[in-house]
Design an enzyme around this catalytic site. Structure first.
Site, PDB file in Angstrom:
ATOM      1  N   GLN A  18       0.804  -1.218   0.000  1.00  0.00           N
ATOM      2  CA  GLN A  18       0.000   0.000   0.000  1.00  0.00           C
ATOM      3  C   GLN A  18       0.840   1.272   0.000  1.00  0.00           C
ATOM      4  O   GLN A  18       0.311   2.346  -0.298  1.00  0.00           O
ATOM      5  CB  GLN A  18      -0.958  -0.009   1.194  1.00  0.00           C
ATOM      6  CG  GLN A  18      -1.995  -1.118   1.080  1.00  0.00           C
ATOM      7  CD  GLN A  18      -2.937  -1.169   2.261  1.00  0.00           C
ATOM      8  OE1 GLN A  18      -2.657  -1.870   3.233  1.00  0.00           O
ATOM      9  NE2 GLN A  18      -4.029  -0.449   2.214  1.00  0.00           N
ATOM     10  N   HIS A 112       0.865  -9.341   4.556  1.00  0.00           N
ATOM     11  CA  HIS A 112      -0.243  -8.389   4.569  1.00  0.00           C
ATOM     12  C   HIS A 112      -0.874  -8.395   3.166  1.00  0.00           C
ATOM     13  O   HIS A 112      -0.549  -7.570   2.324  1.00  0.00           O
ATOM     14  CB  HIS A 112       0.220  -6.992   4.980  1.00  0.00           C
ATOM     15  CG  HIS A 112      -0.911  -6.059   5.331  1.00  0.00           C
ATOM     16  ND1 HIS A 112      -0.978  -5.342   6.508  1.00  0.00           N
ATOM     17  CD2 HIS A 112      -2.047  -5.729   4.665  1.00  0.00           C
ATOM     18  CE1 HIS A 112      -2.079  -4.614   6.533  1.00  0.00           C
ATOM     19  NE2 HIS A 112      -2.749  -4.828   5.420  1.00  0.00           N
ATOM     20  N   ASN A 156      -1.787 -10.763   8.344  1.00  0.00           N
ATOM     21  CA  ASN A 156      -2.768  -9.701   8.530  1.00  0.00           C
ATOM     22  C   ASN A 156      -4.134 -10.129   8.009  1.00  0.00           C
ATOM     23  O   ASN A 156      -4.262 -10.512   6.832  1.00  0.00           O
ATOM     24  CB  ASN A 156      -2.323  -8.443   7.770  1.00  0.00           C
ATOM     25  CG  ASN A 156      -3.333  -7.314   7.933  1.00  0.00           C
ATOM     26  OD1 ASN A 156      -3.385  -6.683   8.991  1.00  0.00           O
ATOM     27  ND2 ASN A 156      -4.149  -7.066   6.925  1.00  0.00           N
ATOM     28  N   GLU A 157      -5.114 -10.043   8.861  1.00  0.00           N
ATOM     29  CA  GLU A 157      -6.505 -10.307   8.475  1.00  0.00           C
ATOM     30  C   GLU A 157      -6.637 -11.494   7.529  1.00  0.00           C
ATOM     31  O   GLU A 157      -7.118 -11.350   6.394  1.00  0.00           O
ATOM     32  CB  GLU A 157      -7.130  -9.057   7.846  1.00  0.00           C
ATOM     33  CG  GLU A 157      -7.199  -7.884   8.799  1.00  0.00           C
ATOM     34  CD  GLU A 157      -7.968  -6.692   8.236  1.00  0.00           C
ATOM     35  OE1 GLU A 157      -8.282  -6.677   7.026  1.00  0.00           O
ATOM     36  OE2 GLU A 157      -8.267  -5.772   9.019  1.00  0.00           O
TER      37      GLU A 157
HETATM   38  C1  GAL Z   1      -7.711  -3.376   6.615  1.00  0.00           C
HETATM   39  C2  GAL Z   1      -6.408  -3.721   5.956  1.00  0.00           C
HETATM   40  C3  GAL Z   1      -5.559  -2.542   5.603  1.00  0.00           C
HETATM   41  C4  GAL Z   1      -6.346  -1.322   5.162  1.00  0.00           C
HETATM   42  C5  GAL Z   1      -7.530  -1.065   6.058  1.00  0.00           C
HETATM   43  C6  GAL Z   1      -8.425   0.069   5.643  1.00  0.00           C
HETATM   44  O1  GAL Z   1      -8.648  -4.347   6.341  1.00  0.00           O
HETATM   45  O2  GAL Z   1      -5.640  -4.572   6.777  1.00  0.00           O
HETATM   46  O3  GAL Z   1      -4.619  -2.971   4.656  1.00  0.00           O
HETATM   47  O4  GAL Z   1      -6.660  -1.410   3.831  1.00  0.00           O
HETATM   48  O5  GAL Z   1      -8.307  -2.214   6.186  1.00  0.00           O
HETATM   49  O6  GAL Z   1      -9.472  -0.338   4.833  1.00  0.00           O
END
Ligand code: GAL
Length: 391
Positions: A18, A112, A156-157
């Site tokens: 990002q 991520h 991550n997530e």
């Molecule tokens: C999360 C993600 C990030 C960023 C954030 C805002 O889901 O881990 O990379 O995009 O949301 O939408």
């Protein structure tokens, strides 16, 4: 009267794809250049954080952050299977060192959202071999960087990787509605996390955990029994996979509503943010409470924020969000830190650069950074430990 105890860890978070720019060797870059996907624009040079990280870290130090959460780009470190780049590892070592030189901790995320093209091409998170592939990379990266890492997030997530990649079709590999593929991705992501924990533990002396995308859940009248039906595969699968971890990372932005037929959109009358979901600043509080209850682990809020072009609205969101976090601490929950998403306006995945989550604006022509009033507001809370002190 302060809201946050001394030693509470204040951080801000980014992710390699990002912010770095030029990450052409992963599945996201390929996805951005695939006609017909939901991506509105390619990531391109992004905000050139790959080269500008020292100046960005200076901004963080100036604002008073105690930790920087960033991710390693697997496709830079292992550009071809089994072929590792010591130059890429040197780069991330320099980022960690630059955090330490500024008196900040380095919180390192090993995955991520992005997967190297070669791993995606041979099945990505639907190929059982992904677990060994991920672990081979984690071993190499952790052996090199582990001695200086302060905190580590494995994946991550993972629940967003699986749900948006295999159910919604919005993330690579762009599969829509394939329940079996989704369940398999969940299983492999859990296995990858579990296998990564001991590898990371062996590489240094720092807490290890996973970060989970969570929401405040609500049901339309009569649909209460639908909450566990939808929440269990999405959240509990990963909360239940934290046994023996050092912490759980909670990432929360909004509310998730269910009706008798499943997930429903925003409630009429509730403000909707640019992302298309509800303005819901108590998401962090609700999610922290639930994560603590389900896992019994110390909690870090590893992401929370708002995508908006209206910076005063960001301050309002932050204020209400932090009040919620403070309530969890006042109630005795073991909540150890808060990482704001994000430092910089950056590449918000399929939504591109239109979403502005940053405390710092970026002119992508000149790459000039401008600190927003919301950053100064948060700096005051971090300095004083008090929400009211910031006005
Ligand atoms: C999360 C993600 C990030 C960023 C954030 C805002 O889901 O881990 O990379 O995009 O949301 O939408």
């Amino acid at each position: 009267m302060t809201d946050f105890p001394a030693g509470f860890l204040w951080g801000t978070a980014t992710a390699a794809h990002q912010v770095e720019g030029g990450n052409w060797n992963n599945d996201w870059w390929a996805w951005e250049h695939t006609p017909g996907t939901a991506c509105v624009e390619p990531s391109g040079d992004s905000v050139d954080h790959l080269w500008r990280y020292p100046a960005d870290l200076d901004i963080m130090r100036g604002l008073g952050f105690g930790s920087y959460r960033f991710s390693l780009e697997w496709s830079r470190i292992e550009p071809e299977p089994g072929e590792f780049s010591s130059a890429a590892l040197d780069h991330y070592q320099r980022v960690i060192d630059a955090c330490h030189e500024r008196g900040m901790q380095a919180c390192v995320t090993f995955h991520h959202f992005t997967t190297p093209r070669w791993a995606a091409a041979s099945g990505g998170w639907n190929d059982p071999a992904i677990v060994d592939r991920f672990i081979r990379y984690v071993e190499v990266a952790a052996e090199r960087l582990g001695p200086s890492i302060d905190m580590a997030c494995t994946i991550n997530e993972p629940n967003v990787v699986s749900s948006l990649g295999y159910l919604a079709g919005q993330f690579p590999p762009g599969v829509a509605g394939d329940l079996a593929a989704y369940v398999q991705a969940n299983d492999l992501l859990v296995a990858a996390h579990r296998a990564a924990v001991p590898v990371l533990r062996a590489a240094g002396d720092f807490p290890v955990g996973v970060t989970v995308s969570m929401s405040d859940w609500a049901a339309e009248p009569g649909a209460e029994d639908q909450i566990p039906v939808w929440r269990a595969p999405h959240e509990d699968t990963f909360l239940d996979a934290t046994d023996g971890d050092d912490f759980v990372g909670v990432q929360a932005y909004t509310r998730m509503r269910v009706g008798p037929e499943g997930i429903v959109g925003p409630e009429p009358g509730v403000e909707v943010v640019d992302m298309g979901y509800e303005y819901w600043p108590t998401a962090a509080e609700a999610s922290i409470r639930r994560a603590a209850e389900v896992t019994g682990l110390p909690v870090y809020c590893t992401e929370n924020g708002i995508g908006t072009t209206d910076d005063p609205r960001r301050i309002a969101y932050l204020r209400d969000s932090l009040r919620g976090v403070a309530r969890t601490i006042a109630d005795g929950l073991d909540v150890r830190g808060y990482f704001h998403w994000s430092l910089l306006d950056n590449f918000e995945w399929a939504h591109g650069y239109r979403m502005q989550f940053g405390l710092v604006a970026v002119d992508r022509e000149t790459q000039a950074r401008t600190v927003k009033p919301s950053a100064a507001w948060l700096a005051e809370v971090m300095r004083t430990g008090s929400i009211d002190a910031a006005g």
